[in-house]
Design a protein around this motif. Structure first.
Motif, PDB file in Angstrom:
ATOM      1  N   LEU A  31       0.863  -1.176   0.000  1.00 43.08           N
ATOM      2  CA  LEU A  31       0.000   0.000   0.000  1.00 43.08           C
ATOM      3  C   LEU A  31       0.899   1.224   0.000  1.00 43.08           C
ATOM      4  CD1 LEU A  31      -2.825   1.246   0.186  1.00 43.08           C
ATOM      5  CD2 LEU A  31      -2.591   1.143   2.679  1.00 43.08           C
ATOM      6  N   TRP A  32       0.743   2.059  -1.017  1.00 41.58           N
ATOM      7  CA  TRP A  32       1.623   3.205  -1.204  1.00 41.58           C
ATOM      8  C   TRP A  32       1.037   4.477  -0.621  1.00 41.58           C
ATOM      9  CZ3 TRP A  32       4.560   3.474  -6.460  1.00 41.58           C
ATOM     10  CH2 TRP A  32       5.274   2.279  -6.651  1.00 41.58           C
ATOM     11  N   SER A  33       1.935   5.425  -0.390  1.00 39.69           N
ATOM     12  CA  SER A  33       1.557   6.788  -0.028  1.00 39.69           C
ATOM     13  C   SER A  33       1.918   7.692  -1.211  1.00 39.69           C
ATOM     14  CB  SER A  33       2.335   7.238   1.211  1.00 39.69           C
ATOM     15  OG  SER A  33       3.708   7.397   0.879  1.00 39.69           O
ATOM     16  N   THR A  34       1.539   8.951  -1.121  1.00 43.49           N
ATOM     17  CA  THR A  34       1.931   9.882  -2.194  1.00 43.49           C
ATOM     18  C   THR A  34       3.444  10.055  -2.217  1.00 43.49           C
ATOM     19  OG1 THR A  34       1.459  11.744  -0.721  1.00 43.49           O
ATOM     20  CG2 THR A  34      -0.273  11.112  -2.286  1.00 43.49           C
ATOM     21  N   ASP A  35       4.108   9.907  -1.070  1.00 45.50           N
ATOM     22  CA  ASP A  35       5.573   9.973  -1.045  1.00 45.50           C
ATOM     23  C   ASP A  35       6.178   8.793  -1.814  1.00 45.50           C
ATOM     24  OD1 ASP A  35       8.165  11.024  -0.067  1.00 45.50           O
ATOM     25  OD2 ASP A  35       8.204   9.109   1.035  1.00 45.50           O
ATOM     26  N   THR A  36       5.595   7.612  -1.677  1.00 44.10           N
ATOM     27  CA  THR A  36       6.106   6.438  -2.403  1.00 44.10           C
ATOM     28  C   THR A  36       5.989   6.651  -3.900  1.00 44.10           C
ATOM     29  OG1 THR A  36       5.304   5.045  -0.587  1.00 44.10           O
ATOM     30  CG2 THR A  36       6.019   3.920  -2.581  1.00 44.10           C
ATOM     31  N   ILE A  37       4.880   7.190  -4.358  1.00 46.20           N
ATOM     32  CA  ILE A  37       4.735   7.385  -5.802  1.00 46.20           C
ATOM     33  C   ILE A  37       5.684   8.467  -6.301  1.00 46.20           C
ATOM     34  CG2 ILE A  37       2.774   8.988  -5.864  1.00 46.20           C
ATOM     35  CD1 ILE A  37       1.856   6.986  -8.247  1.00 46.20           C
ATOM     36  N   ARG A  38       5.965   9.473  -5.491  1.00 37.81           N
ATOM     37  CA  ARG A  38       6.966  10.483  -5.894  1.00 37.81           C
ATOM     38  C   ARG A  38       8.350   9.846  -6.032  1.00 37.81           C
ATOM     39  NH1 ARG A  38       3.842  14.028  -2.729  1.00 37.81           N
ATOM     40  NH2 ARG A  38       4.993  13.492  -0.844  1.00 37.81           N
ATOM     41  N   ARG A  39       8.715   9.002  -5.064  1.00 33.64           N
ATOM     42  CA  ARG A  39      10.019   8.322  -5.149  1.00 33.64           C
ATOM     43  C   ARG A  39      10.068   7.395  -6.359  1.00 33.64           C
ATOM     44  NH1 ARG A  39      10.841   4.848  -1.348  1.00 33.64           N
ATOM     45  NH2 ARG A  39       8.839   4.997  -0.308  1.00 33.64           N
ATOM     46  N   PHE A  40       8.960   6.686  -6.628  1.00 37.30           N
ATOM     47  CA  PHE A  40       8.881   5.807  -7.795  1.00 37.30           C
ATOM     48  C   PHE A  40       9.066   6.612  -9.078  1.00 37.30           C
ATOM     49  CE2 PHE A  40       6.097   4.144 -11.187  1.00 37.30           C
ATOM     50  CZ  PHE A  40       6.775   2.964 -11.459  1.00 37.30           C
ATOM     51  N   GLU A  41       8.374   7.728  -9.198  1.00 37.96           N
ATOM     52  CA  GLU A  41       8.484   8.541 -10.415  1.00 37.96           C
ATOM     53  C   GLU A  41       9.908   9.045 -10.616  1.00 37.96           C
ATOM     54  OE1 GLU A  41       6.650  12.491 -12.601  1.00 37.96           O
ATOM     55  OE2 GLU A  41       5.857  11.924 -10.637  1.00 37.96           O
ATOM     56  N   THR A  42      10.538   9.508  -9.565  1.00 41.60           N
ATOM     57  CA  THR A  42      11.915   9.998  -9.663  1.00 41.60           C
ATOM     58  C   THR A  42      12.849   8.882 -10.133  1.00 41.60           C
ATOM     59  OG1 THR A  42      11.541  11.649  -7.939  1.00 41.60           O
ATOM     60  CG2 THR A  42      13.833  10.998  -8.348  1.00 41.60           C
ATOM     61  N   ASP A  43      12.724   7.702  -9.533  1.00 43.70           N
ATOM     62  CA  ASP A  43      13.579   6.579  -9.903  1.00 43.70           C
ATOM     63  C   ASP A  43      13.270   6.105 -11.322  1.00 43.70           C
ATOM     64  OD1 ASP A  43      15.684   4.812  -9.320  1.00 43.70           O
ATOM     65  OD2 ASP A  43      14.295   3.239  -8.713  1.00 43.70           O
ATOM     66  N   LEU A  44      12.002   6.049 -11.689  1.00 46.52           N
ATOM     67  CA  LEU A  44      11.628   5.625 -13.042  1.00 46.52           C
ATOM     68  C   LEU A  44      12.232   6.558 -14.088  1.00 46.52           C
ATOM     69  CD1 LEU A  44       9.979   3.835 -14.981  1.00 46.52           C
ATOM     70  CD2 LEU A  44       8.055   5.405 -14.600  1.00 46.52           C
TER      71      LEU A  44
END
Length: 124
Positions: free
Chosen positions: A26-39
């Motif tokens: 289960l993700w948070s908005t912080d997790t999706i920001r980190r995912f986008e940066t890494d992607l």
């Protein structure tokens, strides 16, 4: 809040122009920001962005909160990171419905072999 099981892995194979992404928890908005940066950083390893085929493994992922789903919807519409073809593996019916709503053009599969066959069907 990020749950302990929130996880992502991004593997890029420049020679095959193939990206494999695994998401879980289960993700948070912080997790999706980190995912986008890494992607975005990892996609720079490709010869050209937009020609790659991408496989999302969502077998460990769950239906996400509205804010996180909106983040995925924004990423799915971003032409700057678009893939030629995207396949999603995930068997949970609610997750498949959420994926279909967020990204209607993605191929949805319950097993990796079928997803890979579909991803590379036009590569010959």
């Amino acid at each position: 809040m990020v749950t302990p099981d929130a996880f992502f892995r991004i593997d890029v194979n420049p020679a095959r122009e193939f990206v494999e992404i695994a998401l879980s928890g289960l993700w948070s908005t912080d997790t999706i920001r980190r995912f986008e940066t890494d992607l975005r950083r990892r996609l720079l390893d490709l010869p050209a962005i937009g020609r790659q085929r991408t496989l999302f493994d969502l077998t460990g992922f769950i239906v996400q909160v509205k804010e996180v789903a909106a983040g995925f919807e924004r990423l799915a519409a971003d032409r700057g990171i678009a893939s030629r073809r995207i396949a999603v593996i995930g068997a949970a019916p609610l997750l498949r419905m959420q994926t279909r709503r967020v990204a209607p053009d993605y191929g949805l599969f319950t097993d990796r072999a079928a997803a890979m066959e579909w991803l590379f069907a036009d590569a010959a």
